[in-house]
Design an enzyme around this catalytic site. Structure first.
Site, PDB file in Angstrom:
ATOM      1  N   SER A 141       0.778  -1.143   0.115  1.00  0.00           N
ATOM      2  CA  SER A 141      -0.034  -0.043   0.090  1.00  0.00           C
ATOM      3  C   SER A 141       0.748   1.499  -0.016  1.00  0.00           C
ATOM      4  CB  SER A 141      -0.801   0.015   1.190  1.00  0.00           C
ATOM      5  OG  SER A 141      -1.729  -1.045   1.394  1.00  0.00           O
ATOM      6  N   HIS A 145      -1.036  -2.713  -7.475  1.00  0.00           N
ATOM      7  CA  HIS A 145      -1.839  -2.234  -6.079  1.00  0.00           C
ATOM      8  C   HIS A 145      -3.558  -2.594  -6.222  1.00  0.00           C
ATOM      9  CE1 HIS A 145      -3.139   0.739  -2.560  1.00  0.00           C
ATOM     10  NE2 HIS A 145      -2.829  -0.442  -2.108  1.00  0.00           N
ATOM     11  N   ASN A 157      -3.467   5.717  -1.016  1.00  0.00           N
ATOM     12  CA  ASN A 157      -3.291   6.178   0.599  1.00  0.00           C
ATOM     13  C   ASN A 157      -2.810   7.293   0.732  1.00  0.00           C
ATOM     14  OD1 ASN A 157      -4.491   3.526   1.936  1.00  0.00           O
ATOM     15  ND2 ASN A 157      -2.819   2.471   0.123  1.00  0.00           N
ATOM     16  N   GLU A 199      -3.723   0.291  -8.956  1.00  0.00           N
ATOM     17  CA  GLU A 199      -2.624   1.163  -9.348  1.00  0.00           C
ATOM     18  C   GLU A 199      -1.448   0.473  -9.521  1.00  0.00           C
ATOM     19  OE1 GLU A 199      -2.553   5.074  -6.283  1.00  0.00           O
ATOM     20  OE2 GLU A 199      -2.149   3.151  -5.295  1.00  0.00           O
TER      21      GLU A 199
HETATM   22  P1  NAD Z   1      -3.453  -9.874   5.945  1.00  0.00           P
HETATM   23  O1  NAD Z   1      -3.028  -9.319   7.306  1.00  0.00           O
HETATM   24  O2  NAD Z   1      -5.145  -9.842   5.981  1.00  0.00           O
HETATM   25  O3  NAD Z   1      -2.705 -11.058   5.462  1.00  0.00           O
HETATM   26  C1  NAD Z   1      -1.312 -11.017   5.091  1.00  0.00           C
HETATM   27  C2  NAD Z   1      -1.066 -12.561   5.119  1.00  0.00           C
HETATM   28  O4  NAD Z   1       0.249 -13.000   4.658  1.00  0.00           O
HETATM   29  C3  NAD Z   1      -1.512 -13.132   6.410  1.00  0.00           C
HETATM   30  O5  NAD Z   1      -2.217 -14.647   5.911  1.00  0.00           O
HETATM   31  C4  NAD Z   1       0.009 -13.944   6.877  1.00  0.00           C
HETATM   32  O6  NAD Z   1      -0.185 -15.008   7.218  1.00  0.00           O
HETATM   33  C5  NAD Z   1       0.708 -13.699   5.558  1.00  0.00           C
HETATM   34  N1  NAD Z   1       2.076 -13.830   5.921  1.00  0.00           N
HETATM   35  C6  NAD Z   1       2.723 -13.347   6.714  1.00  0.00           C
HETATM   36  N2  NAD Z   1       4.225 -13.533   6.522  1.00  0.00           N
HETATM   37  C7  NAD Z   1       4.309 -14.240   5.321  1.00  0.00           C
HETATM   38  C8  NAD Z   1       5.358 -14.901   4.583  1.00  0.00           C
HETATM   39  N3  NAD Z   1       6.788 -14.655   4.776  1.00  0.00           N
HETATM   40  N4  NAD Z   1       5.086 -15.455   3.546  1.00  0.00           N
HETATM   41  C9  NAD Z   1       3.856 -15.746   2.929  1.00  0.00           C
HETATM   42  N5  NAD Z   1       2.704 -15.385   3.556  1.00  0.00           N
HETATM   43  C10 NAD Z   1       3.023 -14.662   4.966  1.00  0.00           C
HETATM   44  O7  NAD Z   1      -3.042  -8.352   5.080  1.00  0.00           O
HETATM   45  P2  NAD Z   1      -3.905  -7.650   3.904  1.00  0.00           P
HETATM   46  O8  NAD Z   1      -4.950  -6.735   4.408  1.00  0.00           O
HETATM   47  O9  NAD Z   1      -4.203  -8.697   3.155  1.00  0.00           O
HETATM   48  O10 NAD Z   1      -2.612  -6.724   3.190  1.00  0.00           O
HETATM   49  C11 NAD Z   1      -1.646  -7.602   2.508  1.00  0.00           C
HETATM   50  C12 NAD Z   1      -0.955  -6.521   1.394  1.00  0.00           C
HETATM   51  O11 NAD Z   1      -1.746  -5.728   0.966  1.00  0.00           O
HETATM   52  C13 NAD Z   1      -0.176  -5.432   2.580  1.00  0.00           C
HETATM   53  O12 NAD Z   1       1.195  -5.180   1.805  1.00  0.00           O
HETATM   54  C14 NAD Z   1      -1.327  -4.322   2.607  1.00  0.00           C
HETATM   55  O13 NAD Z   1      -0.627  -3.081   2.703  1.00  0.00           O
HETATM   56  C15 NAD Z   1      -1.684  -4.488   1.007  1.00  0.00           C
HETATM   57  N6  NAD Z   1      -3.079  -3.979   0.980  1.00  0.00           N
HETATM   58  C16 NAD Z   1      -3.954  -4.100   1.718  1.00  0.00           C
HETATM   59  C17 NAD Z   1      -5.282  -3.601   1.581  1.00  0.00           C
HETATM   60  C18 NAD Z   1      -6.434  -3.548   2.927  1.00  0.00           C
HETATM   61  O14 NAD Z   1      -7.482  -2.872   2.446  1.00  0.00           O
HETATM   62  N7  NAD Z   1      -6.159  -4.323   3.769  1.00  0.00           N
HETATM   63  C19 NAD Z   1      -5.595  -2.817   0.242  1.00  0.00           C
HETATM   64  C20 NAD Z   1      -4.609  -2.799  -0.406  1.00  0.00           C
HETATM   65  C21 NAD Z   1      -3.301  -3.240  -0.398  1.00  0.00           C
END
Ligand code: NAD
Length: 285
Positions: free
Chosen positions: A120, A141, A191, A153
């Site tokens: 993000s 993104h 963001n 994005e």
């Molecule tokens: P989340 O916490 O829901 O999921 C992250 C997952 O990654 C978990 O299931 C965890 O077990 C796993 N994980 C941790 N370490 C790992 C590793 N070494 N190898 C493989 N898997 C691993 O997070 P999310 O909300 O899905 O966000 C993920 C990414 O997407 C982040 O970079 C976040 O900034 C980005 N993002 C989030 C949103 C949102 O609205 N939440 C929107 C756009 C982008």
């Protein structure tokens, strides 16, 4: 770009990884979903199954749900990326964690694979350097919830090649999404604009200007937002919001990005939003 079956890998089976994998499966691609936590893989599989069933019931799926779900493999090892043509990382918003992942992926993925982060806010240029072959690395993104949101994005790092950018743009269009190309800057566009608003809503709540429902109603009915900022923060995950604000604050250096202390307290209390059942609002099991 047209992808051969079995050539996509999504790293991280959280809400974003699951959504991204679902969108690839719906577009006809086979994908491996990789996570270190078996419980997350289970949760992702059942969440995707429920989402696909819902879309099918609404007549929005061209094929039987089982056929779409059958394109996904749920794996615990990065070895699942060994023959991937496209790898999209959606692990937690932590730069050391992502850098470590990309350094490991560099030794596994084929030399011509497109490698992307769904970060993000973290610098695509720095993550590309950690991967080692920066010309074929960029940011893709997706927005949350991925199956419903049209925008993606596409972020070019300083060393991303034009060929990689074009490959990513056509891939995103192939998924039925609308890409917007942006430069590598903290928080990119989405963001950088969204997080200060969420932070300000948390501040207004902390000062007792209104309660959570009041703040969100004002922004929905008064500003035409489909969702209030506090409910949106709960959807994103308060831990992810904090990580993004910390990147904005550290990299831009302007105090207006300083995360509000209430956001930290919510996380200290384990109230991360929808994913833990409680954030600024409660959520049923
Ligand atoms: P989340 O916490 O829901 O999921 C992250 C997952 O990654 C978990 O299931 C965890 O077990 C796993 N994980 C941790 N370490 C790992 C590793 N070494 N190898 C493989 N898997 C691993 O997070 P999310 O909300 O899905 O966000 C993920 C990414 O997407 C982040 O970079 C976040 O900034 C980005 N993002 C989030 C949103 C949102 O609205 N939440 C929107 C756009 C982008």
């Amino acid at each position: 770009m047209t992808l051969a079956p079995g050539k996509v890998a999504v790293i991280g089976a959280g809400q974003m990884g699951a959504g991204i994998a679902q969108v690839f499966a719906q577009a006809g691609h086979e994908a491996a979903v990789v996570d270190v936590a078996p419980a997350q893989l289970q949760k992702a599989r059942s969440g995707i199954a429920a989402s696909i069933e819902k879309l099918s019931a609404k007549g929005k799926l061209a094929e039987p749900p089982a056929q779409v779900l059958g394109r996904l493999r749920f794996e615990e090892s990065l070895e699942a990326c060994r023959s991937s043509q496209v790898v999209i990382e959606a692990a937690p918003e932590s730069e050391p964690l992502k850098r470590d992942l990309f350094a490991r992926l560099a030794k596994i993925v084929p030399a011509d694979a497109l490698v992307a982060s769904n970060t993000s806010s973290i610098s695509i240029t720095r993550l590309g350097a950690a991967f080692g072959d920066a010309p074929r690395f960029l940011g893709i993104h997706f927005m949350n919830p991925v199956p419903l949101m049209a925008l993606v994005e596409v972020i070019a790092g300083l060393a991303t090649s034009e060929a990689t950018v074009q490959r990513a743009l056509s891939l995103v269009r192939e998924l039925g999404k609308t890409p917007v190309l942006v430069r590598d800057a903290p928080g990119f566009v989405a963001n950088r604009v969204l997080m200060p608003m969420i932070n300000e809503a948390v501040g207004a709540l902390a000062e007792g200007v209104s309660d959570a429902a009041g703040i969100d109603t004002i922004m929905k009915l008064g500003c035409g937002h489909p969702m209030g900022p506090l409910a949106l923060a709960d959807l994103i995950g308060l831990d992810t919001c904090l990580s993004i604000l910390e990147v904005l604050h550290k990299e831009i250096g302007d105090p207006r990005y300083r995360p509000h202390p209430l956001l930290r307290r919510m996380i200290d209390a384990g109230r991360l939003g929808r994913k833990t059942g409680q954030g600024f609002f409660p959520y049923g099991a």
